[in-house]
Design a protein around this motif. Sequence first.
Motif, mmCIF file in Angstrom:
data_model
loop_
_atom_site.group_PDB
_atom_site.id
_atom_site.type_symbol
_atom_site.label_atom_id
_atom_site.label_comp_id
_atom_site.label_asym_id
_atom_site.label_seq_id
_atom_site.Cartn_x
_atom_site.Cartn_y
_atom_site.Cartn_z
ATOM 1 N N LEU A 10 0.829 -1.206 0.000
ATOM 2 C CA LEU A 10 0.000 0.000 0.000
ATOM 3 C C LEU A 10 0.866 1.260 0.000
ATOM 4 N N LEU A 11 1.958 1.240 0.777
ATOM 5 C CA LEU A 11 2.875 2.379 0.773
ATOM 6 C C LEU A 11 3.589 2.500 -0.567
ATOM 7 N N GLU A 12 3.961 1.363 -1.147
ATOM 8 C CA GLU A 12 4.594 1.408 -2.466
ATOM 9 C C GLU A 12 3.624 1.987 -3.501
ATOM 10 N N LEU A 13 2.379 1.551 -3.459
ATOM 11 C CA LEU A 13 1.358 2.072 -4.367
ATOM 12 C C LEU A 13 1.203 3.582 -4.199
ATOM 13 N N ALA A 14 1.200 4.059 -2.963
ATOM 14 C CA ALA A 14 1.032 5.487 -2.690
ATOM 15 C C ALA A 14 2.145 6.315 -3.319
ATOM 16 N N HIS A 15 3.336 5.729 -3.451
ATOM 17 C CA HIS A 15 4.496 6.470 -3.964
ATOM 18 C C HIS A 15 4.933 6.024 -5.357
ATOM 19 N N TYR A 16 4.171 5.150 -5.982
ATOM 20 C CA TYR A 16 4.551 4.619 -7.293
ATOM 21 C C TYR A 16 4.278 5.667 -8.366
ATOM 22 N N ARG A 17 5.237 5.842 -9.245
ATOM 23 C CA ARG A 17 5.112 6.837 -10.309
ATOM 24 C C ARG A 17 4.987 6.144 -11.668
ATOM 25 N N MET A 18 4.270 6.784 -12.545
ATOM 26 C CA MET A 18 4.091 6.266 -13.905
ATOM 27 C C MET A 18 5.449 6.265 -14.603
ATOM 28 N N PRO A 19 5.880 5.107 -15.126
ATOM 29 C CA PRO A 19 7.231 5.022 -15.687
ATOM 30 C C PRO A 19 7.359 5.449 -17.145
ATOM 31 N N PHE A 20 6.258 5.728 -17.843
ATOM 32 C CA PHE A 20 6.350 6.063 -19.265
ATOM 33 C C PHE A 20 5.148 6.883 -19.701
ATOM 34 N N GLY A 21 5.240 7.397 -20.929
ATOM 35 C CA GLY A 21 4.090 8.055 -21.560
ATOM 36 C C GLY A 21 3.888 9.492 -21.144
ATOM 37 N N LYS A 22 2.736 9.988 -21.501
ATOM 38 C CA LYS A 22 2.354 11.379 -21.275
ATOM 39 C C LYS A 22 2.442 11.767 -19.799
ATOM 40 N N TYR A 23 2.161 10.824 -18.923
ATOM 41 C CA TYR A 23 2.123 11.107 -17.483
ATOM 42 C C TYR A 23 3.344 10.558 -16.753
ATOM 43 N N LYS A 24 4.422 10.345 -17.477
ATOM 44 C CA LYS A 24 5.647 9.810 -16.883
ATOM 45 C C LYS A 24 6.066 10.680 -15.694
ATOM 46 N N GLY A 25 6.382 10.010 -14.586
ATOM 47 C CA GLY A 25 6.842 10.703 -13.389
ATOM 48 C C GLY A 25 5.746 11.096 -12.419
ATOM 49 N N ARG A 26 4.502 11.030 -12.841
ATOM 50 C CA ARG A 26 3.391 11.376 -11.937
ATOM 51 C C ARG A 26 3.054 10.176 -11.052
ATOM 52 N N TYR A 27 2.621 10.495 -9.829
ATOM 53 C CA TYR A 27 2.094 9.434 -8.970
ATOM 54 C C TYR A 27 0.891 8.806 -9.662
ATOM 55 N N LEU A 28 0.728 7.510 -9.498
ATOM 56 C CA LEU A 28 -0.440 6.851 -10.086
ATOM 57 C C LEU A 28 -1.725 7.490 -9.565
ATOM 58 N N LEU A 29 -1.697 7.948 -8.333
ATOM 59 C CA LEU A 29 -2.862 8.610 -7.739
ATOM 60 C C LEU A 29 -3.259 9.870 -8.518
ATOM 61 N N ASP A 30 -2.282 10.497 -9.164
ATOM 62 C CA ASP A 30 -2.547 11.743 -9.884
ATOM 63 C C ASP A 30 -2.921 11.525 -11.348
ATOM 64 N N LEU A 31 -2.996 10.282 -11.775
ATOM 65 C CA LEU A 31 -3.411 10.005 -13.151
ATOM 66 C C LEU A 31 -4.908 10.282 -13.290
ATOM 67 N N PRO A 32 -5.323 10.866 -14.402
ATOM 68 C CA PRO A 32 -6.756 11.130 -14.601
ATOM 69 C C PRO A 32 -7.550 9.822 -14.705
ATOM 70 N N LEU A 33 -8.742 9.851 -14.165
ATOM 71 C CA LEU A 33 -9.612 8.674 -14.209
ATOM 72 C C LEU A 33 -9.830 8.164 -15.636
ATOM 73 N N PRO A 34 -10.073 9.041 -16.624
ATOM 74 C CA PRO A 34 -10.268 8.524 -17.990
ATOM 75 C C PRO A 34 -9.055 7.741 -18.517
ATOM 76 N N TYR A 35 -7.863 8.125 -18.092
ATOM 77 C CA TYR A 35 -6.655 7.404 -18.505
ATOM 78 C C TYR A 35 -6.647 5.981 -17.924
ATOM 79 N N LEU A 36 -7.039 5.862 -16.657
ATOM 80 C CA LEU A 36 -7.111 4.534 -16.029
ATOM 81 C C LEU A 36 -8.203 3.685 -16.669
ATOM 82 N N VAL A 37 -9.321 4.299 -17.001
ATOM 83 C CA VAL A 37 -10.406 3.576 -17.668
ATOM 84 C C VAL A 37 -9.944 3.108 -19.050
ATOM 85 N N TRP A 38 -9.185 3.943 -19.742
ATOM 86 C CA TRP A 38 -8.642 3.569 -21.051
ATOM 87 C C TRP A 38 -7.765 2.331 -20.923
#
Length: 80
Positions: A10-38
């Motif tokens: 859970l702590l790893e998930l909280a700090h995990y960052r997107m490793p590639f693409g348009k949102y590279k470097g962002r926390y997964l938590l900060d990814l837009p919902l439509p991107y996750l749905v995609w």
Amino acid sequence: MEIRPNAEQLLELAHYRMPFGKYKGRYLLDLPLPYLVWFRQKGFPKGKLGDYLNTMLTIKDNNLEPIIRKLQKEFPRDSS
């Protein structure tokens, strides 16, 4: 049946960052919902990233983001 979350994961998930693409470097938590749905529609990547993206979608679908933000704040990690 009792469900007990794995604290380390859970702590790893909280700090995990997107490793590639348009949102590279962002926390997964900060990814837009439509991107996750995609990702769900196209298929999540295999492995840990796919598992975490799927979990984050569930967290966002259930409005549980404040819990993850609290973990980020109370258990900070190095930005390196």
